[in-house]
Design a protein around this motif. Structure first.
Motif, mmCIF file in Angstrom:
data_model
loop_
_atom_site.group_PDB
_atom_site.id
_atom_site.type_symbol
_atom_site.label_atom_id
_atom_site.label_comp_id
_atom_site.label_asym_id
_atom_site.label_seq_id
_atom_site.Cartn_x
_atom_site.Cartn_y
_atom_site.Cartn_z
ATOM 1 N N GLY A 163 0.661 -1.150 0.120
ATOM 2 C CA GLY A 163 -0.071 -0.086 -0.131
ATOM 3 C C GLY A 163 1.124 1.460 -0.019
ATOM 4 N N ASP A 164 0.028 2.401 -0.094
ATOM 5 C CA ASP A 164 0.712 3.607 -0.044
ATOM 6 C C ASP A 164 1.249 4.142 1.483
ATOM 7 N N GLY A 165 2.114 5.098 1.458
ATOM 8 C CA GLY A 165 2.515 5.562 2.719
ATOM 9 C C GLY A 165 3.963 5.049 3.035
ATOM 10 N N PRO A 166 4.356 5.390 3.969
ATOM 11 C CA PRO A 166 5.828 5.116 4.285
ATOM 12 C C PRO A 166 5.653 3.672 5.018
ATOM 13 N N ALA A 167 6.788 3.206 4.599
ATOM 14 C CA ALA A 167 6.750 1.709 4.911
ATOM 15 C C ALA A 167 6.653 1.686 6.645
ATOM 16 N N GLN A 168 6.307 0.656 7.133
ATOM 17 C CA GLN A 168 6.098 0.506 8.630
ATOM 18 C C GLN A 168 7.005 -0.688 9.043
ATOM 19 N N ALA A 169 7.518 -1.371 8.017
ATOM 20 C CA ALA A 169 8.621 -2.261 8.467
ATOM 21 C C ALA A 169 9.484 -2.848 7.030
ATOM 22 N N THR A 170 10.750 -3.384 7.357
ATOM 23 C CA THR A 170 11.680 -3.568 6.593
ATOM 24 C C THR A 170 11.936 -5.239 6.724
ATOM 25 N N LEU A 171 11.830 -5.853 5.745
ATOM 26 C CA LEU A 171 12.031 -7.388 5.868
ATOM 27 C C LEU A 171 13.019 -7.625 5.051
ATOM 28 N N THR A 172 14.227 -8.379 5.660
ATOM 29 C CA THR A 172 15.439 -8.796 4.731
ATOM 30 C C THR A 172 15.644 -10.285 4.942
ATOM 31 N N ALA A 173 15.561 -11.055 3.563
ATOM 32 C CA ALA A 173 15.908 -12.448 3.817
ATOM 33 C C ALA A 173 16.187 -12.769 2.287
ATOM 34 N N GLU A 174 16.545 -14.172 2.271
ATOM 35 C CA GLU A 174 16.770 -14.737 1.172
ATOM 36 C C GLU A 174 15.217 -14.871 0.512
ATOM 37 N N PRO A 175 15.110 -15.001 -0.970
ATOM 38 C CA PRO A 175 13.949 -15.151 -1.693
ATOM 39 C C PRO A 175 13.159 -16.202 -1.259
ATOM 40 N N GLY A 176 14.021 -17.410 -0.993
ATOM 41 C CA GLY A 176 13.096 -18.828 -0.790
ATOM 42 C C GLY A 176 12.470 -18.430 0.734
ATOM 43 N N GLU A 177 13.236 -17.739 1.693
ATOM 44 C CA GLU A 177 12.574 -17.437 2.860
ATOM 45 C C GLU A 177 11.361 -16.662 2.768
ATOM 46 N N VAL A 179 9.400 -16.441 0.221
ATOM 47 C CA VAL A 179 8.357 -17.531 -0.349
ATOM 48 C C VAL A 179 7.582 -18.137 0.829
ATOM 49 N N LEU A 180 8.378 -18.925 1.565
ATOM 50 C CA LEU A 180 7.769 -19.529 2.856
ATOM 51 C C LEU A 180 7.066 -18.769 3.746
ATOM 52 N N PHE A 181 7.502 -17.753 3.903
ATOM 53 C CA PHE A 181 7.192 -16.783 5.042
ATOM 54 C C PHE A 181 5.889 -16.296 4.620
ATOM 55 N N PHE A 182 5.686 -15.799 3.394
ATOM 56 C CA PHE A 182 4.112 -15.425 2.830
ATOM 57 C C PHE A 182 3.218 -16.436 2.360
ATOM 58 N N SER A 183 3.793 -17.858 2.731
ATOM 59 C CA SER A 183 2.808 -18.954 2.372
ATOM 60 C C SER A 183 2.319 -19.608 3.593
ATOM 61 N N GLY A 184 2.732 -18.613 4.952
ATOM 62 C CA GLY A 184 1.979 -19.114 6.123
ATOM 63 C C GLY A 184 3.002 -19.915 7.031
ATOM 64 N N ARG A 185 4.341 -19.714 6.479
ATOM 65 C CA ARG A 185 5.168 -20.582 7.396
ATOM 66 C C ARG A 185 6.236 -19.971 7.964
ATOM 67 N N ARG A 187 6.907 -19.488 11.119
ATOM 68 C CA ARG A 187 7.642 -20.266 12.295
ATOM 69 C C ARG A 187 9.034 -20.962 11.731
ATOM 70 N N ALA A 188 9.089 -21.201 10.457
ATOM 71 C CA ALA A 188 10.148 -22.116 10.071
ATOM 72 C C ALA A 188 11.084 -21.327 8.920
ATOM 73 N N THR A 189 11.091 -19.891 9.143
ATOM 74 C CA THR A 189 11.826 -19.350 8.099
ATOM 75 C C THR A 189 13.040 -18.349 8.897
ATOM 76 N N ARG A 190 13.781 -17.919 7.996
ATOM 77 C CA ARG A 190 14.680 -16.812 8.908
ATOM 78 C C ARG A 190 14.761 -15.532 7.930
ATOM 79 N N VAL A 191 13.645 -14.829 8.584
ATOM 80 C CA VAL A 191 13.567 -13.548 8.045
ATOM 81 C C VAL A 191 13.686 -12.505 9.218
ATOM 82 N N GLU A 192 14.620 -11.347 8.694
ATOM 83 C CA GLU A 192 14.871 -10.338 9.759
ATOM 84 C C GLU A 192 13.599 -9.237 9.524
#
Length: 210
Positions: A163-177, A179-185, A187-192
């Motif tokens: 959405g529009d507006g200033p970012a409320q979060a910055t997420l850093t990770a490998e692409p595969g992480e 993919v898993l993070f935004f598929s509801g997994r 708890r088993a990812t490494r995303v900062e």
């Protein structure tokens, strides 16, 4: 173009045989036998697969899946490995689009189903392909949450989503992480995540947007 869907399918079939039918997965309540049966039904029984998106048909889909799961595990895994040419989701025209993310995710469901795991080292081509998939999955989830974020994938760039507006979060990770993070997994990812605690909590507990 590398056929990553085919590679991930073969890797998953190998892992399913290696782990056996009773290993845990990230899919709640499903063993490796259950997951393998799901993939065969997805490839070969469109009438049953509709139950994943059409609630009134869910009972029929689960009945068919359980019937498949009751068959010989080696036979079921062999069917995972070799989908029929006519499969609506695995034919040559749609295979890469429909199956790269599917089989990457389910391979990791098995790899990360136990107590110890490490992310795989993927080649640059697959990282790039997964980055595209990650941005799509993130859009779907963040559309519901209405949280503007920036995704950062090392060496591949950034994407402002949600959405529009200033970012409320910055997420850093490998692409595969991602993919898993935004598929509801999550708890088993490494995303900062750099965000206020309440925003981070919402992101780490959100259900899949798809």
């Amino acid at each position: 173009m590398t056929a990553y869907a085919r590679l991930e399918r073969a890797r998953l079939a190998d892992l399913l045989l290696e782990t056996g039918p009773d290993a845990p997965t990230l899919c709640t309540g499903w063993s490796t036998r259950d997951l393998a049966a799901h993939l065969v039904v997805r490839d070969r029984r469109p009438d049953a697969s509709l139950g994943l998106i059409v609630a009134p048909l869910a009972g029929h889909g689960e009945h068919v899946r359980k019937q498949k799961a009751a068959e010989s595990y080696d036979k079921v895994v062999a069917e995972v490995r070799r989908p029929p040419w006519w499969s609506p989701v695995s034919n040559r025209l749609v295979n890469e689009l429909a199956n790269h993310g599917e089989f990457f995710i389910h391979l990791e469901d098995v790899r990360r189903g136990g107590e110890t795991w490490e992310p795989r080292d993927l080649d640059e081509g697959e990282r790039t392909a997964l980055w595209r998939l990650a941005k799509f999955g993130a859009r779907m989830t963040l559309r519901k949450l209405k949280i503007p974020v920036v995704l950062r994938a090392p060496g591949l760039g950034e994407a402002a989503l949600g959405g529009d507006g200033p970012a409320q979060a910055t997420l850093t990770a490998e692409p595969g992480e991602f993919v898993l993070f935004f598929s509801g997994r999550q708890r088993a990812t490494r995303v900062e995540i750099e965000a206020a605690p309440e925003i981070e909590a919402r992101l780490r507990t959100a259900s899949s947007g798809i």
